[in-house]
Design an enzyme around this catalytic site. Sequence first.
Site, PDB file in Angstrom:
ATOM      1  N   GLY A  16       6.514   9.712   4.209  1.00  0.00           N
ATOM      2  CA  GLY A  16       5.163  10.269   4.267  1.00  0.00           C
ATOM      3  C   GLY A  16       4.479  10.478   2.928  1.00  0.00           C
ATOM      4  N   ARG A  93       6.576   0.661  13.220  1.00  0.00           N
ATOM      5  CA  ARG A  93       6.682   0.060  14.538  1.00  0.00           C
ATOM      6  C   ARG A  93       5.456  -0.817  14.789  1.00  0.00           C
ATOM      7  NH1 ARG A  93       9.708   1.181  18.940  1.00  0.00           N
ATOM      8  NH2 ARG A  93       8.641   0.780  20.895  1.00  0.00           N
ATOM      9  N   LEU A  95       2.380  -2.157  16.596  1.00  0.00           N
ATOM     10  CA  LEU A  95       1.468  -1.625  17.617  1.00  0.00           C
ATOM     11  C   LEU A  95       1.164  -2.734  18.617  1.00  0.00           C
ATOM     12  CD1 LEU A  95      -0.939   0.343  15.269  1.00  0.00           C
ATOM     13  CD2 LEU A  95       0.592   1.347  16.982  1.00  0.00           C
ATOM     14  N   ASN A 109      -3.920  -0.364   8.002  1.00  0.00           N
ATOM     15  CA  ASN A 109      -2.485  -0.342   7.676  1.00  0.00           C
ATOM     16  C   ASN A 109      -2.307  -0.610   6.198  1.00  0.00           C
ATOM     17  OD1 ASN A 109       0.383  -0.332   8.202  1.00  0.00           O
ATOM     18  ND2 ASN A 109       0.338  -2.562   7.973  1.00  0.00           N
ATOM     19  N   HIS A 111       0.358  -2.151   3.612  1.00  0.00           N
ATOM     20  CA  HIS A 111       1.523  -3.045   3.662  1.00  0.00           C
ATOM     21  C   HIS A 111       1.921  -3.417   2.233  1.00  0.00           C
ATOM     22  CE1 HIS A 111       4.299  -6.037   5.140  1.00  0.00           C
ATOM     23  NE2 HIS A 111       3.813  -6.862   4.237  1.00  0.00           N
ATOM     24  N   SER A 138      -1.360  -4.119  -0.031  1.00  0.00           N
ATOM     25  CA  SER A 138      -2.637  -4.427   0.613  1.00  0.00           C
ATOM     26  C   SER A 138      -2.955  -3.357   1.661  1.00  0.00           C
ATOM     27  CB  SER A 138      -2.550  -5.775   1.348  1.00  0.00           C
ATOM     28  OG  SER A 138      -2.123  -6.808   0.486  1.00  0.00           O
ATOM     29  N   ASP A 147       0.658  -7.672  10.451  1.00  0.00           N
ATOM     30  CA  ASP A 147       0.212  -7.745   9.051  1.00  0.00           C
ATOM     31  C   ASP A 147      -0.759  -8.899   8.800  1.00  0.00           C
ATOM     32  OD1 ASP A 147       1.887  -5.561   8.508  1.00  0.00           O
ATOM     33  OD2 ASP A 147       3.581  -6.863   8.073  1.00  0.00           O
TER      34      ASP A 147
HETATM   35  C1  GRF Z   1       5.286   2.260   1.957  1.00  0.00           C
HETATM   36  O1  GRF Z   1       5.853   1.386   1.027  1.00  0.00           O
HETATM   37  C2  GRF Z   1       4.325   1.532   2.844  1.00  0.00           C
HETATM   38  O2  GRF Z   1       3.591   0.570   2.186  1.00  0.00           O
HETATM   39  C3  GRF Z   1       5.271   0.893   3.807  1.00  0.00           C
HETATM   40  O3  GRF Z   1       6.243   1.866   4.050  1.00  0.00           O
HETATM   41  C4  GRF Z   1       6.329   2.742   2.942  1.00  0.00           C
HETATM   42  C5  GRF Z   1       6.058   4.108   3.432  1.00  0.00           C
HETATM   43  O4  GRF Z   1       6.164   5.086   2.447  1.00  0.00           O
HETATM   44  N1  GRF Z   1       4.599   0.384   4.952  1.00  0.00           N
HETATM   45  P1  GRF Z   1       5.740   6.597   2.780  1.00  0.00           P
HETATM   46  O5  GRF Z   1       6.389   6.966   4.114  1.00  0.00           O
HETATM   47  O6  GRF Z   1       4.254   6.661   2.838  1.00  0.00           O
HETATM   48  O7  GRF Z   1       6.305   7.408   1.650  1.00  0.00           O
END
Ligand code: GRF
Length: 227
Positions: A16, A93, A95, A109, A111, A138, A147
Site C-alpha cells: 500500500g 488481481r 479485473l 492502474n 503498472h 506507467s 495492462d
Molecule cells: C507497485 O510496484 C505497483 O506498481 C505494482 O505493485 C506494487 C505495489 O506497491 N502494481 P504498493 O502496494 O503500492 O506498495
Amino acid sequence: MPSPLPRLAVLVSGRGSNLQALLDAIAAGHLAAQVVGVFSDRPAAPALQRVPAPLRWSRDARAFPTRAEFDAALAVAVAAAQPDWIVCAGYLRILGDDFVARFRGRVLNIHPSLLPKYRGLHTHARALAAGEREHGVSVHFVVPELDAGAVIAQARVPVLADDEADTLAARVLQVEHPLLVAVVRLAAAGRIAEHGATVLLDGHPLFTPLQLDSTGHLDHSEPRSGP
Ligand code: GRF
C-alpha cells in the site's frame, strides 16, 4: 457552496505504499480529492491498515467459487462508495470484463513497466533479462485486456549495471508515487478522459504518454508553481 471533493476508491492487494502516497498528498493539500474506500482481495493486506476501519472492504478472493462472483461482490461494494475514480494501486488481481465494463473510463492502474513493454508480472526481472538500459512505470486506463489500456503517463529510471530485480524495483517505486499522485490530480480535476484507445487531456488527444520530470511534474499538464 464549495463543490464536493472528487471521490477515490482505491484497490489494493499488498503493502500500500502507492495508497499512502495518495493519502499523504491529500493530507498535504497537494491533491484535491478524498479516499472514500479501500478495497482488497486479501483481507491481510497491510494496505488496508492505512485507512480507518469504516473505509475498508476486503474479502478473500479464493473463498469465492468463481472469479465472476468475487468481482460482482467487489463491484457492489465499490459502487456503494460512489467513486468518481477507481485507482488500482498495487491491486494484483485481474479485473473481469463485467467489472471493467461497469466502471469503464473511470478505472486507473499503475503498472511497473514502460508499457507496452512487460505487461503482467515480474516486470523488473524481465527488463533486466532483456538488457534494458531504461525501465519505469506507467499509469493507464483499465480495459479488459491485462495492462493494455491507453497510457496516460510514465516515469523513467535508468537500469544500472549491478541492478538486481529488487534494487531496480526500489528505484521504480520512488517514481511510482509522484507519478500516481500527478495522474490522479489530473483525473480529480476532470482533465483526462478515455476515448477509445486514446487519452484525452483537456479534451485533446494525447499521442504519447505524459512524462514525469525530475521535479515530479508531468510535462505540459501542470503549472510549475504547483506542489
Ligand atoms: C507497485 O510496484 C505497483 O506498481 C505494482 O505493485 C506494487 C505495489 O506497491 N502494481 P504498493 O502496494 O503500492 O506498495
